[in-house]
Design an enzyme around this catalytic site. Structure first.
Site, PDB file in Angstrom:
ATOM      1  CG  ASP A   1      -2.263   0.537   0.997  1.00 46.25           C
ATOM      2  OD1 ASP A   1      -2.350   1.627   0.416  1.00 46.25           O
ATOM      3  OD2 ASP A   1      -3.245  -0.124   1.384  1.00 46.25           O
TER       4      ASP A   1
ATOM      5  CG  ASP B   1      -4.508   5.650   0.735  1.00 44.97           C
ATOM      6  OD1 ASP B   1      -5.339   4.759   0.963  1.00 44.97           O
ATOM      7  OD2 ASP B   1      -4.499   6.749   1.316  1.00 44.97           O
TER       8      ASP B   1
ATOM      9  CD  GLU C   1      -8.626   4.466  -2.020  1.00 38.08           C
ATOM     10  OE1 GLU C   1      -9.604   4.193  -1.324  1.00 38.08           O
ATOM     11  OE2 GLU C   1      -7.682   5.172  -1.608  1.00 38.08           O
TER      12      GLU C   1
ATOM     13  CG  HIS D   1      -9.188  -1.189   4.166  1.00 44.48           C
ATOM     14  ND1 HIS D   1      -9.031  -1.172   2.793  1.00 44.48           N
ATOM     15  CD2 HIS D   1      -8.711  -0.009   4.608  1.00 44.48           C
ATOM     16  CE1 HIS D   1      -8.472  -0.019   2.443  1.00 44.48           C
ATOM     17  NE2 HIS D   1      -8.263   0.693   3.522  1.00 44.48           N
TER      18      HIS D   1
HETATM   19  C1  GLC Z   1      -7.984   5.369   1.564  1.00 47.10           C
HETATM   20  C2  GLC Z   1      -7.861   4.167   2.472  1.00 47.10           C
HETATM   21  C3  GLC Z   1      -8.558   4.459   3.766  1.00 47.10           C
HETATM   22  C4  GLC Z   1      -7.877   5.644   4.421  1.00 47.10           C
HETATM   23  C5  GLC Z   1      -7.819   6.838   3.473  1.00 47.10           C
HETATM   24  C6  GLC Z   1      -6.815   7.848   3.955  1.00 47.10           C
HETATM   25  O1  GLC Z   1      -9.282   5.604   1.186  1.00 47.10           O
HETATM   26  O2  GLC Z   1      -8.355   3.027   1.826  1.00 47.10           O
HETATM   27  O3  GLC Z   1      -8.568   3.368   4.639  1.00 47.10           O
HETATM   28  O4  GLC Z   1      -8.551   6.004   5.583  1.00 47.10           O
HETATM   29  O5  GLC Z   1      -7.411   6.485   2.169  1.00 47.10           O
HETATM   30  O6  GLC Z   1      -5.515   7.345   3.809  1.00 47.10           O
END
Ligand code: GLC
Ligand code: CA
Length: 558
Positions: free
Chosen positions: A98, A200, A255, A327
């Site tokens: 990640d 992320d 993401e 998650h």
């Molecule tokens: C992404 C992650 C999440 C986190 C956010 C800030 O959406 O998947 O779990 O809280 O980024 O890093």
């Protein structure tokens, strides 16, 4: 369409804190994961996406990193990481890390320096602005975890931007020194031999310089138009690709909140030299009574419309990820299936069928392969997640909504649903730990657990195993075209996949009622590859049981 290993792979996401505790302190860790690799090997997955394991004060469970090149104390040591990587590679399993680089922890040394003075060499690593005067922040943007997206810092009397918690200050990607530092860190991990990055909120790293107020959305303004898919995002990703990614045979998944199919073709185009695939939220973000919080089920026609749009528009042009949960989401079977005892098993298998036969790289979130369910929360004290804790306060404590109004919505969507410990066996704490688990175990572990399911050929676990094998055997699953049938049905999701002389018919019932389906004539005599119930497949009109699903396969005429 180019053939690549990451299109053919199945990814398994591990949330280390909740996967397996190796030393009895109640917190999952790296030795715990290494210990369970044979389970994953048996399931048949190719890649592990490891949620963050770096040093972190855990304001957001590791998504707030204070040192990118060290392991979180609770999870073990760098030696433990190396042992995990080796053990995974020995079993032919890859590990994708990640990469959380939209922000760091406020305890990262870059930020500790940055906040010291306006002329500190690290000042410009973050996004600092003057307030508007009168105690007002630079603009009205809200943070995803509640409150303003700006935090006032006394040291220099200025505000820093944090799109997430105040302990997650946003990095300033417009500063070339930040980009170089991130690229150097990424290179260090690649040289170690990791197999890729899940990035992320990567669509949020470029922000407009002006940062105007956003349209009011509850108490705060929505900054999305100015900080998602920002002006230089594609420049930065191409630079990252050129300087790091293109030098290794790795998998990259972005993401990408708020991405459209049009934008995905740029982020993850076959020839755009940015990322391999997007991980987008159009389906899981649809609906919402109070912000993201809702207890309503998405209508099947809308679900099909969204999934179909991505299937069709990206075909041959870009690559997508397939997932029902992760998650940050509630459990798939509770949300899109039916977790009542009579239907949990069968609807979990139905959802798996529906997703794994689509085009894209499938992601299995830990426990999904067992049909793990949402947690029966009793009170707000049960929450551990910063998002749920803050949301309850913001929506309820200040009297905007009553507990009765908000409670069903927050428990339906709380991220903690996904974060209860992995259910390994019918033993204390589901066999996750010999100590006190950091978050409660779902009481249904006695019925739903890995030991029972691996021993039972008819389990959800074995069904996933079989779906993974089908993907390896039939290229049509990976590379075939997609066509939706019965678009207007609120009960059935039916589609075909076609590649050269091979064709699949996928039939999934999303209802707890019996239904009927007419099988297209060309599928007469086709063979059934997988099914979650007993039926005979040589009839033109079939009666379907609740949540029934099956896949028919035929060879077309030359
Ligand atoms: C992404 C992650 C999440 C986190 C956010 C800030 O959406 O998947 O779990 O809280 O980024 O890093
Ligand atoms: Ca531990």
């Amino acid at each position: 369409m180019k053939k690549t290993w990451w299109k053919e792979a199945v990814v398994y996401q591990i949330y280390p804190r909740s996967f397996m505790d190796g030393n009895g302190d109640g917190i999952g860790d790296l030795p715990g994961i290494t210990d369970r690799l044979d389970y994953l090997k048996y399931l048949g997955i190719d890649v592990i996406w490891l949620s963050p394991v770096y040093k972190s004060p855990n304001d957001d469970n590791g998504y707030d990193i204070s040192d990118y090149q060290a392991i979180m104390d609770e999870f073990g040591t760098m030696e433990d990481f190396d042992a995990l990587l080796n053990a995974a590679h020995e079993r032919g399993i890859k590990i994708v890390m990640d990469l959380v680089v939209n922000h760091t922890s406020d305890e990262h040394k870059w930020f500790v320096e940055s906040r010291k003075s306006t002329d500190n060499p690290y000042r410009d690593y973050y996004i600092w602005r003057e307030g508007k005067g009168g105690g007002l922040p630079p603009n009205n943007w809200g943070s995803s975890f509640g409150g303003s997206a700006w935090e006032y810092d006394e040291e220099t009397s200025m505000y820093y931007l944090h799109l997430f918690s105040r302990k997650q200050p946003d990095l300033n990607w417009d500063n070339p020194a930040v980009r170089d530092a991130v690229f150097a860190m990424m290179t260090w991990w690649c040289e170690k031999g990791i197999d890729g990055f899940r990035m992320d909120v990567i669509s949020m790293i470029s922000k407009t310089k002006e940062m105007p107020d956003g349209a009011l959305n509850g108490l705060y303004g929505n900054g999305d138009p100015y900080c998602v898919n920002g002006p230089h995002i594609h420049d930065y990703l191409r630079e990252m690709n050129e300087k790091v990614l293109s030098r290794y045979d790795i998998m990259t998944v972005g993401e990408t909140p708020c991405v459209t199919p049009e934008l995905a073709k740029q982020y993850a185009g076959e020839d755009t030299h940015e990322l391999n695939m997007v991980f987008q939220f159009e389906l899981v973000d649809a609906g919402g009574k109070y912000g993201k919080w809702t207890d309503e089920k998405i209508p099947l026609t809308l679900l099909k419309k969204i999934l179909s749009r991505w299937q069709t528009e990206l075909y041959g042009k870009a690559w997508n990820s397939l997932f029902w949960d992760n998650h940050d989401q509630p459990r798939a079977v509770s949300r899109f299936g039916d977790d009542r005892p009579a239907y949990r098993d069968v609807s979990a298998k139905m959802l798996a069928t529906c997703l794994h036969m689509l085009q894209g790289t499938p992601y299995i979130y830990q426990g999904e392969e067992l049909g793990m369910t949402n947690y029966p929360f009793k009170s707000p004290e049960d929450f551990r997640d910063i998002e749920s804790v803050n949301a309850y306060k913001e929506w309820c404590t200040d009297g905007r909504l009553s507990h009765e109004q908000f409670w069903p919505c927050i428990i339906a969507k709380s991220r903690d649903n996904a974060r209860t410990p992995m259910q390994w066996e019918d033993a204390p704490h589901a066999g996750f730990t010999t100590g006190d688990p950091w978050i409660a175990v779902n009481p249904n572990y006695k019925e739903i657990n890995a030991k029972a399911e691996t021993a039972d050929e008819t389990s959800v676990f074995h069904y996933y195993k079989k779906l993974i094998q089908l993907r390896k055997k039939y290229p049509v699953v990976v590379y075939g075209t997609y066509q939706l049938l019965l678009e207007d049905s609120e009960e059935l999701y039916v589609y075909t996949r076609t590649l050269d002389q091979e064709e699949l018919l996928v039939v999934c019932s999303f209802t707890d009622q019996e239904t009927e389906v007419t099988i297209p004539a060309v599928f007469a005599g086709a063979s059934c590859l997988i099914a979650n119930r007993e039926n005979t497949y040589d009839q033109e009109t079939m009666r379907l049981q609740p949540y029934e699903a099956f896949v028919l396969y035929r060879k077309t005429e030359e």
